[in-house]
Design an enzyme around this catalytic site. Structure first.
Site, PDB file in Angstrom:
ATOM      1  N   ARG A 277       0.860  -1.177   0.000  1.00 26.84           N
ATOM      2  CA  ARG A 277       0.000   0.000   0.000  1.00 26.84           C
ATOM      3  C   ARG A 277       0.895   1.223   0.000  1.00 26.84           C
ATOM      4  O   ARG A 277       1.690   1.403   0.920  1.00 26.84           O
ATOM      5  CB  ARG A 277      -0.883  -0.057   1.248  1.00 26.84           C
ATOM      6  CG  ARG A 277      -2.011   0.915   1.227  1.00 26.84           C
ATOM      7  CD  ARG A 277      -2.925   0.683   2.407  1.00 26.84           C
ATOM      8  NE  ARG A 277      -2.417   1.296   3.625  1.00 26.84           N
ATOM      9  CZ  ARG A 277      -3.177   1.628   4.664  1.00 26.84           C
ATOM     10  NH1 ARG A 277      -4.476   1.368   4.630  1.00 26.84           N
ATOM     11  NH2 ARG A 277      -2.659   2.178   5.720  1.00 26.84           N
TER      12      ARG A 277
ATOM     13  N   THR B 207      -0.538   7.632  -1.129  1.00 29.93           N
ATOM     14  CA  THR B 207      -1.879   7.561  -1.742  1.00 29.93           C
ATOM     15  C   THR B 207      -2.777   6.532  -1.070  1.00 29.93           C
ATOM     16  O   THR B 207      -3.991   6.552  -1.269  1.00 29.93           O
ATOM     17  CB  THR B 207      -1.767   7.170  -3.223  1.00 29.93           C
ATOM     18  OG1 THR B 207      -1.247   5.825  -3.283  1.00 29.93           O
ATOM     19  CG2 THR B 207      -0.839   8.101  -3.986  1.00 29.93           C
TER      20      THR B 207
ATOM     21  N   ASP C 288       1.106  -1.784  12.272  1.00 28.89           N
ATOM     22  CA  ASP C 288       1.573  -2.254  10.961  1.00 28.89           C
ATOM     23  C   ASP C 288       1.920  -3.738  11.079  1.00 28.89           C
ATOM     24  O   ASP C 288       2.934  -4.113  11.672  1.00 28.89           O
ATOM     25  CB  ASP C 288       2.805  -1.445  10.516  1.00 28.89           C
ATOM     26  CG  ASP C 288       3.186  -1.783   9.080  1.00 28.89           C
ATOM     27  OD1 ASP C 288       3.360  -2.983   8.779  1.00 28.89           O
ATOM     28  OD2 ASP C 288       3.302  -0.862   8.259  1.00 28.89           O
TER      29      ASP C 288
ATOM     30  N   ASP D 268       5.405  -5.001   9.719  1.00 29.61           N
ATOM     31  CA  ASP D 268       6.519  -4.597  10.587  1.00 29.61           C
ATOM     32  C   ASP D 268       6.518  -5.374  11.894  1.00 29.61           C
ATOM     33  O   ASP D 268       7.574  -5.772  12.399  1.00 29.61           O
ATOM     34  CB  ASP D 268       6.446  -3.090  10.875  1.00 29.61           C
ATOM     35  CG  ASP D 268       6.894  -2.263   9.675  1.00 29.61           C
ATOM     36  OD1 ASP D 268       7.555  -2.815   8.782  1.00 29.61           O
ATOM     37  OD2 ASP D 268       6.565  -1.060   9.631  1.00 29.61           O
TER      38      ASP D 268
HETATM   39  C1  PRP Z   1      -0.794  -4.008   4.698  1.00 33.67           C
HETATM   40  C2  PRP Z   1      -1.648  -5.223   4.949  1.00 33.67           C
HETATM   41  C3  PRP Z   1      -2.548  -5.252   3.740  1.00 33.67           C
HETATM   42  C4  PRP Z   1      -2.765  -3.794   3.459  1.00 33.67           C
HETATM   43  C5  PRP Z   1      -4.094  -3.407   4.021  1.00 33.67           C
HETATM   44  O1  PRP Z   1       0.229  -4.323   3.830  1.00 33.67           O
HETATM   45  O2  PRP Z   1      -0.912  -6.400   5.141  1.00 33.67           O
HETATM   46  O3  PRP Z   1      -1.960  -5.901   2.619  1.00 33.67           O
HETATM   47  O4  PRP Z   1      -1.721  -3.073   4.126  1.00 33.67           O
HETATM   48  O5  PRP Z   1      -4.445  -2.137   3.663  1.00 33.67           O
HETATM   49  P1  PRP Z   1      -5.644  -1.803   2.672  1.00 33.67           P
HETATM   50  O6  PRP Z   1      -6.788  -2.700   3.022  1.00 33.67           O
HETATM   51  O7  PRP Z   1      -5.914  -0.363   2.957  1.00 33.67           O
HETATM   52  O8  PRP Z   1      -5.181  -2.018   1.263  1.00 33.67           O
HETATM   53  P2  PRP Z   1       1.398  -3.257   3.465  1.00 33.67           P
HETATM   54  O9  PRP Z   1       0.978  -2.448   2.306  1.00 33.67           O
HETATM   55  O10 PRP Z   1       1.786  -2.536   4.701  1.00 33.67           O
HETATM   56  O11 PRP Z   1       2.568  -4.175   2.943  1.00 33.67           O
HETATM   57  P3  PRP Z   1       3.456  -5.291   3.670  1.00 33.67           P
HETATM   58  O12 PRP Z   1       2.539  -6.469   3.900  1.00 33.67           O
HETATM   59  O13 PRP Z   1       4.498  -5.559   2.659  1.00 33.67           O
HETATM   60  O14 PRP Z   1       3.989  -4.733   4.955  1.00 33.67           O
HETATM   61  N1  URA Z   2      -1.855  -2.057   7.151  1.00 36.32           N
HETATM   62  C1  URA Z   2      -1.518  -2.492   8.395  1.00 36.32           C
HETATM   63  O1  URA Z   2      -0.532  -3.247   8.544  1.00 36.32           O
HETATM   64  N2  URA Z   2      -2.263  -2.093   9.442  1.00 36.32           N
HETATM   65  C2  URA Z   2      -3.343  -1.295   9.300  1.00 36.32           C
HETATM   66  O2  URA Z   2      -3.991  -0.977  10.295  1.00 36.32           O
HETATM   67  C3  URA Z   2      -3.675  -0.846   7.999  1.00 36.32           C
HETATM   68  C4  URA Z   2      -2.919  -1.249   6.948  1.00 36.32           C
END
Ligand code: PRP
Ligand code: URA
Length: 206
Positions: free
Chosen positions: A101, A105, A197, A200
């Protein structure tokens, strides 16, 4: 359509995984454990077929899973749920969806996908701990349907009304199973109270 698995064992584990002092080792263990509970429910309608088994005592008609299951973790945080679901269905195939994400944006950015060929009698199970705005899940469902997937289920650990509404309006045929429907999204589009997150926290990157 969504199902919140509201069980005391899940609520207990959620109270620990939400805690900001829970470190990445325990966070990963809890993600696996909660995934098993939620997937247990999400898989309750998969097809089975009768098989004849000889026990040490007698012949028995038993049932084995007949559906061709494809688990699709959304990278990277979705990998934190893969062990849990594979403990329930070790013969499932695994497809990968690479999305992150964009921090500015909040829109999903696709960087990779690798999916098994579509077969008859297949069920795709999308796993991602967080269904926040729903953008990443909807983008994954778009890709899966374009690939030919017919029956899809989403499993997450935590979601919120905004994300569920987005999935419901774009893909009303796809059920979502979750351990918790939280309150709302904050101004950074994080789930409140949420887990923070998830990527993380799973991998100790921040
Ligand atoms: C997080 C999570 C989802 C997304 C959720 O991933 O694991 O994939 O955000 O957000 P949304 O419903 O608003 O799209 P992130 O983009 O942080 O990537 P990562 O898993 O690589 O840390
Ligand atoms: N991605 C995450 O990891 N946590 C949230 O709460 C939203 C998006």
């Amino acid at each position: 359509m969504h199902t919140e698995i509201n069980h005391p064992c899940i609520q207990h584990k959620l109270s620990i995984i939400r805690d900001q002092t829970t470190g990445h080792k325990r966070f990963r263990e809890l993600a696996t454990e909660i995934t098993m509970f939620v997937c247990y429910e999400a898989l309750k309608n998969v097809q089975t077929e009768a098989v004849e088994i000889q026990t040490p005592v007698a012949k028995a008609t038993c049932h084995q899973i007949a559906s061709d299951l494809v688990v699709v973790p959304i990278l990277r945080a979705g990998m934190g749920m893969l062990d849990g679901i594979l403990r329930l269905v070790p013969t499932a195939r695994v497809g990968f969806m690479g999305l992150y994400r964009d921090e500015e944006t909040k829109q999903p950015v696709e960087y990779y996908n690798k999916l098994p060929e579509v077969t008859d009698n297949q069920i795709h199970i999308v796993i991602d701990p967080m269904l926040a705005t729903g953008g990443s899940t909807v983008a994954t469902l778009d890709v899966l349907k374009k690939h030919g997937a017919k029956r899809i289920v989403v499993v997450c650990l935590v979601t919120c009304p905004e994300g569920l509404a987005k999935v419901d309006s774009s893909h009303p045929d796809v059920p979502v199973y979750t351990a918790s429907v939280d309150d709302h999204l904050d101004e950074r589009k994080y789930i409140v109270p949420g887990l923070g997150d998830a990527g993380d926290r799973l991998y100790g990157t921040r």
